[in-house]
Scaffold this motif. Structure first.
Motif, short mmCIF file in Angstrom:
data_model
loop_
_atom_site.label_atom_id
_atom_site.label_comp_id
_atom_site.label_asym_id
_atom_site.label_seq_id
_atom_site.Cartn_x
_atom_site.Cartn_y
_atom_site.Cartn_z
N ARG A 141 -4.60 2.14 -0.67
CA ARG A 141 -4.62 0.58 -0.68
C ARG A 141 -4.44 -0.67 -2.65
O ARG A 141 -5.71 -0.64 -2.88
CB ARG A 141 -6.18 0.12 -0.49
CG ARG A 141 -6.01 1.25 0.88
CD ARG A 141 -7.57 0.34 1.77
NE ARG A 141 -6.86 -0.72 2.34
CZ ARG A 141 -7.34 -1.45 3.40
NH1 ARG A 141 -8.48 -1.26 3.13
NH2 ARG A 141 -6.82 -2.78 3.45
N GLU A 158 0.55 6.78 0.55
CA GLU A 158 0.21 5.69 0.72
C GLU A 158 -1.39 5.90 -0.25
O GLU A 158 -1.79 6.35 -0.78
CB GLU A 158 -0.29 5.37 1.90
CG GLU A 158 0.54 5.44 3.25
CD GLU A 158 0.30 5.68 4.18
OE1 GLU A 158 -0.94 4.76 5.04
OE2 GLU A 158 0.98 5.94 5.07
N ASP A 198 0.94 -1.53 0.17
CA ASP A 198 0.19 0.06 -0.64
C ASP A 198 0.83 1.47 -0.19
O ASP A 198 0.38 2.47 0.38
CB ASP A 198 -1.24 0.42 1.23
CG ASP A 198 -1.94 -1.18 0.81
OD1 ASP A 198 -1.88 -1.67 -0.06
OD2 ASP A 198 -3.02 -1.33 2.56
N ARG A 211 -1.50 -2.27 -5.92
CA ARG A 211 -0.64 -2.98 -5.64
C ARG A 211 0.25 -3.03 -6.85
O ARG A 211 -0.93 -2.74 -7.92
CB ARG A 211 -1.07 -4.67 -4.85
CG ARG A 211 -1.29 -5.39 -3.60
CD ARG A 211 -2.11 -6.42 -4.14
NE ARG A 211 -0.94 -7.19 -3.93
CZ ARG A 211 -0.18 -8.11 -3.96
NH1 ARG A 211 -0.18 -7.94 -2.52
NH2 ARG A 211 0.14 -8.99 -4.07
#
Ligand SMILES: Nc1ncnc2c1ncn2[C@@H]1O[C@H](COP(=O)(O)OP(=O)(O)O)[C@@H](O)[C@H]1O
Ligand SMILES: [Mg+2]
Lengths: 345, 503
Positions: free
Chosen positions: A261, A259, A249, A263
């Protein structure tokens, strides 16, 4: 009077092998001012003409106030249409142009002309009732085309790039006039343009199209702040695109951690006005600048990447650039590659 | 102003020399010979027979033009704006009657409607009307179709979004806006019908049109020359008047709509398919089948020496006349399009030359050249005078319409006027030049009326056809026509094909 609530369902149009429209779905509410925005050739005119009935869809349906229009010829639809080049009747006076719709429906000439005259008054052309189209200026022709479409009594107005042929300052003026008139008369308008500024200025709802498909529909604020694809972000205003890779993250962007969430590899999108020229943050070099009056535009170099930055004050001696992570949008890497995903065709 | 045609001072002298040569050619080889006949007129007298012929001629031309318009406009509409199976084919078929030599066309029509075919008609006025329709219908369809194709399709769509039924949109939008195209086609049809001589003679029976009466006077006795001249003069003046008056009516006119019977127009809209069917049937039964009926009578055994010789002569004459028209026609067309002083007058004179009946032309040319040159040369010059105005007319029209910005751009890029002409203008007008040459050649090859007047010993194919069919030798006549037709088509194809390649 009819209640325009237009449903466009699964409409496709093919010209031979050219897919002009591909599975288009769209709802338009009563009284809404909708702007169809997209690069030229993306199918805007085709969609408009399918609603008006002058082009037949290859598949799909269009309904108006619950009634299926798909098989209805244009003359029975009662939809006002302003064509891209106005398509004014060159052999008829302004008044006869404006009265044409009423006369065509068999109305007595006196009544038809009275309504035509009222419409001319509405668009400030009452004085020029006897002129033929080529004696009118571009702006007057555009207003006559609108008067002609409205005189039929239609509450639904389709406008195909109505300001395209006009000078820049008349364009802005007419644009405001259009919206005021639409709201005052309670019209439902579908307005086609390829000019994003015009779209932002006019729309209750912006519909962004590309390659025969609708990419996103929403209020100007929604589509500007939450563009669904890199193309939308780029087409509505300017945007910087930077490649980032998330692990746990986290990722590095312009020399600082961010940051989200996510990938793996992504594309970060930052608008020029979300970048701050400063003396802290990522080290940059200013390559060029231009003063626009109320703001300044800079081309800067960051590690060999070029970025566009906008500032409200002169920042010519800045050495660094910084940003608020909340202003960054992330897109997954498009299958076709970023460059392709941003191009119009 | 066509700036690009005004040469800069350096090449002014060359330009003036070219203009002068073109004008001299026009005056001495076209205008002079064409109008020479009127200088021979002594005391003009006007007989009841002449009066009757005038009425017959104008009546036939009016009927032909009316039918052409009535059937041709829906046909043009169908070709320009609708899609249907075999459209390409129909589009090609329309021009075919134009490539048949007119004398063969006359023969074919007489055979088709007469006792050798359907047996419905005797030679006479009705047959003349049918003959004239066959070769004028293409003009009306083509010019109307071209005007329709140029019109912005959104105009009709705008009308329909405003509630107009297809018929109403056709009546109030299309028709007024293609009027100029239709009228100019009708004018061409009208003047061609008035002037046609060779084929008309074969179907006229006892009916006497002006050209036929003129031929009669000319052949009857030299003393009747005056009568022929009187008739020609009156005829030419009447035709020119009509031509000029109608010409002034061209251009888009303002219109008022008035009360519309929406129900009725809606019902008429549903007749669209009926009208399409009628147009196609008309094309087939009135134009195409009768025009090509002569093919049925051909007999390969008759491809004999005389017809081969006649074909050689026809092609040689047509080739020479076309070449002359090309060489002198382009400079004259440039002059007309340049808006220089006098260009308007030259344009008018050129148009007047076009509406002259071929028999008057023949008469005039025969008198003008009599004894001054060998018959072969006279024949070539006569044909040149007949086809030159058409070539100049079509080329100058395209030049006048051309976007002058293009050549101006070429000149700002450093091109000399000649270079700009060669690299910008010429490629753009090439299709018109090629079409103009083809039309000129075909007209010369199939010309009958005027040739009859000048030829004494030399027989072109049309003359041979007239002589054979007058002698009742239909099979021989048809065979000669087929041979000419086949060779002409081959030649046109070669021309088209070679013109597609770069020059
Ligand atoms: N009548 C037609 N025939 C063939 N292709 C067409 C036709 N009309 C539009 N197209 C094609 O469909 C696509 C969409 O055209 P259009 O709706 O006019 O786009 P826009 O109005 O957004 O510029 C384009 O690729 C165009 O070339
Ligand atoms: Mg468009």
């Amino acid at each position: 009077m009819q209640m325009p609530h237009i449903q466009i369902r699964n409409v496709s149009k093919y010209y031979g092998s050219v897919k002009a429209l591909h599975n288009v779905d769209l709802d338009i509410e009563d009284g809404e001012y909708v702007v169809l925005l997209g690069p030229s050739g993306c199918g805007k005119t085709t969609l408009l003409k399918i609603v008006a009935g002058t082009v037949e869809p290859s598949s799909g349906h269009v309904s108006l106030a619950g009634r299926d229009l798909t098989r209805l010829p244009p003359e029975d639809r009662g939809i006002g249409f302003v064509f891209q080049n106005y398509a004014l009747f060159p052999h008829l006076s302004a008044l006869e142009n404006a009265s044409y719709g009423r006369l065509a429906r068999g109305e007595a000439p006196e009544k038809a002309h009275r309504i035509g005259q009222e419409m001319l008054k509405l668009v400030h052309l009452a004085e020029r009732a006897d002129a033929i189209p080529k004696e009118l200026s571009g702006g007057m022709q555009q207003r006559l085309a609108i008067a002609r479409a409205l005189a039929t009594g239609s509450k639904l107005l389709l406008l195909d790039e109505p300001t395209n042929a006009l000078d820049a300052h008349i364009r802005t003026e007419l644009r405001e006039e259009l919206r005021r008139m639409a709201k005052q008369l309670g019209l439902t308008v579908v307005h086609v343009t390829h000019d994003q500024e015009e779209a932002m200025a006019l729309a209750d709802k912006i519909v962004i199209m590309r390659q025969g498909k609708i990419l996103q529909a929403g209020t100007p604020k929604e589509v500007y702040e939450h563009p669904a694809t890199p193309f939308v972000a780029n087409f509505l205003g300017e945007a910087n695109f930077l490649r980032v890779t998330f692990e746990d993250d986290r990722a590095q962007l312009l020399g600082r951690p961010v940051e989200a969430r996510l990938r793996g590899p992504h594309i970060a999108c930052i608008r020029p006005e979300s970048l701050r020229l400063d003396d802290k943050g990522a080290k940059i070099r200013i390559l060029g600048s231009r003063a626009f009056g109320p703001f300044y535009k800079y081309d800067v170099d960051y590690n060999g990447l070029s970025l566009r930055v906008r500032a409200t004050h002169d920042k010519s001696d800045a050495t660094h650039v910084s940003f608020d992570p909340a202003d960054v949008l992330y897109f997954s890497e498009p299958d076709e590659g970023l460059e392709k995903a941003l191009s119009a065709v | 102003m066509k700036q690009w045609l005004n040469r800069s001072s350096k090449d002014t002298r060359w330009g003036q020399a070219i203009d002068a040569v073109a004008l001299l050619f026009f005056v001495f080889f076209v205008l002079g010979p064409l109008f020479f006949v009127f200088s021979k007129a002594a005391n003009l007298e006007f007989s009841p027979a002449m009066q009757e012929a005038l009425v017959t001629s104008f009546g036939i031309a009016a009927a032909v033009t009316a039918i052409d318009l009535l059937m041709g406009i829906p046909m043009a509409w169908m070709l320009a704006r609708k899609r249907f199976p075999l459209k390409e084919l129909v589009d090609t078929l329309i021009d075919l009657p134009l490539i048949i030599p007119t004398s063969a066309l006359g023969l074919s029509i007489a055979l088709f409607w007469g006792s050798s075919g359907l047996g419905l008609l005797q030679p006479g006025i009705a047959m003349i009307v049918l003959l004239h329709i066959a070769f004028t219908f293409p003009y009306v369809v083509r010019t109307t179709q071209a005007a329709m194709l140029e019109l912005d399709g959104d105009l009709a769509r705008a009308a329909s979004t405003l509630g107009a039924s297809p018929f109403l949109a056709f009546r109030t939008v299309w028709l007024p806006l293609v009027r100029a195209g239709a009228v100019s086609g009708a004018l061409l049809a009208f003047t061609r019908s008035l002037g046609e001589t060779g084929a008309t003679m074969l179907v006229a029976g006892a009916a006497k049109t002006v050209p036929i009466l003129t031929v009669y006077y000319k052949n009857a006795a030299p003393s009747d020359l005056n009568a022929a001249l009187t008739l020609s003069a009156v005829f030419l003046i009447a035709s020119a008047l009509i031509f000029v008056l109608v010409r002034q009516q061209l251009g888009v006119k303002r219109m008022r709509l008035g009360q519309v019977n929406a129900q009725l127009e809606r019902r008429l809209s549903r007749l669209g398919q009926v009208s399409d069917g009628a147009s196609l049937l008309f094309l087939l039964a009135i134009v195409l089948l009768p025009s090509f009926y002569f093919l049925k009578f051909t007999d390969l055994n008759f491809f004999s020496g005389p017809s081969l010789q006649a074909i050689g002569i026809s092609f040689a004459v047509a080739g020479a006349a076309t070449a002359l028209s090309f060489v002198f026609g382009i400079p004259l067309a440039l002059f007309i399009a340049s808006n220089k002083r006098g260009s308007g007058l030259v344009k008018l004179l050129n148009e007047l030359s076009m509406i002259m009946p071929t028999v008057t032309i023949g008469l005039s040319l025969a008198l003008f050249w009599a004894g001054r040159a060998p018959e072969a040369v006279v024949l070539v010059l006569a044909h040149t005078a007949m086809i030159f105005p058409y070539f100049v007319g079509s080329v100058s029209e395209v030049l006048a319409e051309m976007d002058e910005n293009l050549t101006q751009v070429a000149r700002t890029l450093g091109a000399t006027p000649l270079h700009a002409f060669r690299t910008v203008v010429l490629p753009l007008i090439k299709p018109t030049l090629v079409a103009g040459l083809v039309v000129a050649f075909m007209r010369s090859v199939s010309e009958t009326g005027g040739t009859l007047a000048v030829s004494q010993n030399i027989q072109t194919v049309p003359i041979l056809i007239v002589n054979l069919s007058k002698a009742g030798q239909n099979a021989q006549a048809a065979s000669a026509a087929v041979l000419l037709l086949a060779l002409s088509i081959a030649l046109v194809l070669v021309l088209r094909w070679s013109s597609k390649k770069k020059w």
